[in-house]
Design a protein around this motif. Structure first.
Motif, PDB file in Angstrom:
ATOM      1  N   TYR A  36       8.679   4.239  -2.271  1.00 15.03           N
ATOM      2  CA  TYR A  36       7.488   3.775  -1.560  1.00 15.03           C
ATOM      3  C   TYR A  36       7.188   4.758  -0.421  1.00 15.03           C
ATOM      4  O   TYR A  36       8.006   5.646  -0.128  1.00 15.03           O
ATOM      5  CB  TYR A  36       7.734   2.373  -1.001  1.00 15.03           C
ATOM      6  CG  TYR A  36       7.795   1.316  -2.074  1.00 15.03           C
ATOM      7  CD1 TYR A  36       6.629   0.743  -2.575  1.00 15.03           C
ATOM      8  CD2 TYR A  36       9.017   0.897  -2.600  1.00 15.03           C
ATOM      9  CE1 TYR A  36       6.674  -0.226  -3.572  1.00 15.03           C
ATOM     10  CE2 TYR A  36       9.072  -0.068  -3.596  1.00 15.03           C
ATOM     11  CZ  TYR A  36       7.901  -0.625  -4.081  1.00 15.03           C
ATOM     12  OH  TYR A  36       7.950  -1.575  -5.064  1.00 15.03           O
ATOM     13  N   LEU A  37       6.035   4.559   0.205  1.00 15.35           N
ATOM     14  CA  LEU A  37       5.630   5.442   1.307  1.00 15.35           C
ATOM     15  C   LEU A  37       6.733   5.568   2.364  1.00 15.35           C
ATOM     16  O   LEU A  37       6.974   6.659   2.885  1.00 15.35           O
ATOM     17  CB  LEU A  37       4.340   4.897   1.941  1.00 15.35           C
ATOM     18  CG  LEU A  37       3.563   5.872   2.818  1.00 15.35           C
ATOM     19  CD1 LEU A  37       2.952   6.989   1.984  1.00 15.35           C
ATOM     20  CD2 LEU A  37       2.458   5.151   3.582  1.00 15.35           C
ATOM     21  N   PRO A  67      -3.903  -1.088   4.489  1.00 11.31           N
ATOM     22  CA  PRO A  67      -2.531  -1.166   5.015  1.00 11.31           C
ATOM     23  C   PRO A  67      -1.454  -1.136   3.934  1.00 11.31           C
ATOM     24  O   PRO A  67      -0.292  -0.873   4.228  1.00 11.31           O
ATOM     25  CB  PRO A  67      -2.512  -2.506   5.760  1.00 11.31           C
ATOM     26  CG  PRO A  67      -3.667  -3.281   5.231  1.00 11.31           C
ATOM     27  CD  PRO A  67      -4.701  -2.289   4.814  1.00 11.31           C
ATOM     28  N   GLU A  68      -1.849  -1.368   2.682  1.00 12.65           N
ATOM     29  CA  GLU A  68      -0.821  -1.438   1.625  1.00 12.65           C
ATOM     30  C   GLU A  68      -0.498  -0.077   1.013  1.00 12.65           C
ATOM     31  O   GLU A  68       0.334   0.021   0.114  1.00 12.65           O
ATOM     32  CB  GLU A  68      -1.246  -2.442   0.536  1.00 12.65           C
ATOM     33  CG  GLU A  68      -2.303  -1.952  -0.448  1.00 12.65           C
ATOM     34  CD  GLU A  68      -3.731  -1.923   0.093  1.00 12.65           C
ATOM     35  OE1 GLU A  68      -3.919  -2.089   1.323  1.00 12.65           O
ATOM     36  OE2 GLU A  68      -4.658  -1.696  -0.711  1.00 12.65           O
ATOM     37  N   ARG A  69      -1.178   0.987   1.502  1.00 10.39           N
ATOM     38  CA  ARG A  69      -0.852   2.278   0.924  1.00 10.39           C
ATOM     39  C   ARG A  69      -1.095   3.442   1.885  1.00 10.39           C
ATOM     40  O   ARG A  69      -1.500   3.241   3.032  1.00 10.39           O
ATOM     41  CB  ARG A  69      -1.647   2.498  -0.367  1.00 10.39           C
ATOM     42  CG  ARG A  69      -3.134   2.605  -0.169  1.00 10.39           C
ATOM     43  CD  ARG A  69      -3.819   2.419  -1.521  1.00 10.39           C
ATOM     44  NE  ARG A  69      -5.110   3.081  -1.565  1.00 10.39           N
ATOM     45  CZ  ARG A  69      -6.085   2.748  -2.409  1.00 10.39           C
ATOM     46  NH1 ARG A  69      -5.897   1.769  -3.278  1.00 10.39           N
ATOM     47  NH2 ARG A  69      -7.237   3.378  -2.401  1.00 10.39           N
ATOM     48  N   VAL A 118      -1.793   9.092  -3.898  1.00 14.78           N
ATOM     49  CA  VAL A 118      -1.833   7.754  -3.312  1.00 14.78           C
ATOM     50  C   VAL A 118      -0.456   7.114  -3.529  1.00 14.78           C
ATOM     51  O   VAL A 118       0.030   7.075  -4.656  1.00 14.78           O
ATOM     52  CB  VAL A 118      -2.908   6.896  -4.008  1.00 14.78           C
ATOM     53  CG1 VAL A 118      -2.967   5.505  -3.394  1.00 14.78           C
ATOM     54  CG2 VAL A 118      -4.269   7.586  -3.951  1.00 14.78           C
ATOM     55  N   VAL A 119       0.167   6.647  -2.449  1.00 14.06           N
ATOM     56  CA  VAL A 119       1.503   6.039  -2.580  1.00 14.06           C
ATOM     57  C   VAL A 119       1.499   4.667  -1.899  1.00 14.06           C
ATOM     58  O   VAL A 119       1.097   4.546  -0.735  1.00 14.06           O
ATOM     59  CB  VAL A 119       2.585   6.943  -1.938  1.00 14.06           C
ATOM     60  CG1 VAL A 119       3.961   6.290  -2.034  1.00 14.06           C
ATOM     61  CG2 VAL A 119       2.609   8.319  -2.606  1.00 14.06           C
TER      62      VAL A 119
END
Lengths: 154, 154
Positions: A7-8, A116-118, A143-144
């Motif tokens: 994830y990010l 906010p989710e990526r 995009v992560v």
């Protein structure tokens, strides 16, 4: 159990990911070129000798495609690797039988302000042959997703 | 008689080349992805619904490869189209059944100072779908030979 994914929050500037390798055969070079880049220097050993390449060489897009495969296998982004675009260069030809691998470095990690989710991640990668020579450089934006809250709570 | 080809002298800023078209089928999308970009949203209709794409979408590299094919067929550079690099972006997904074509504009023509027999050409291309929407933009630099003297003399 599922394979570990990134994830990010798992990515940071300077991180390096190294792939396995892929041998680009004359057969694959000619097959790819026949479909997507049908030019003599990618298709015919004899005609290639008289070209700027001086011998059979892979289509740059074949090197890009193999590089993508190597990157997918070595950089397991959560939800998959979704690229918005890339800057790509081929400083030298790739020849039949070359063994390619890719080394990818994280250059920027930018959480999205509006989503906010990526976030966006900029990586720079080098595709190397068996002599360690650079056959492709690429900078690409992906995009992560951020790690879902329920996983942080665990 | 051979097909007409373009030398550096035949290219000028603002010139536009339009290609024929190619239908990108679900079969080709999945076959390309299976080999070069094996991610669920390029391979599996059901899994793709839950992805950022919201449905099956082509790998960007598949769009790039098809675009190269369309460009090779519409811009017959003498000696072939030899790219040094490219800047590429995919502003929207390409879907199964989309009909793609490419429009290429000559942006710069620069004779080489050190190599009198050739020059560099910068082109910008847009790959469009059947609705005229841009699915790929690309700027690419190519090596283009000058017309041999004996042909100028004719």
């Amino acid at each position: 159990m599922t394979a570990p994914v990134l994830y990010l929050e798992d990515l940071s500037v300077g991180q390096i990911f190294e792939s396995g390798s892929h041998i680009l055969t004359a057969e694959e070079i000619k097959e790819f070129a026949g479909r997507y880049d049908p030019q003599p220097f990618h298709l015919d050993d004899e005609l290639a000798k008289d070209s700027l390449f001086g011998g059979l060489a892979s289509s740059g897009w074949n090197v890009a495609a193999v590089s993508m495969r190597l990157m997918v296998d070595s950089l397991p982004i959560a939800g998959g690797m979704i690229g918005a675009g890339a800057e790509i260069a081929w400083p030298r030809p790739t020849r039949p039988g070359d063994t390619l691998r890719i080394v990818t470095e994280v250059v920027e990690v930018t959480p999205s302000r509006s989503r906010p989710e990526r976030g966006m991640v900029l990586v720079r990668s080098k595709t190397l042959n068996q002599l360690g020579e650079i056959v492709q450089t690429m900078a690409s934006r992906m995009v992560v997703p951020r790690r879902p809250l329920r996983e942080i709570d665990k």
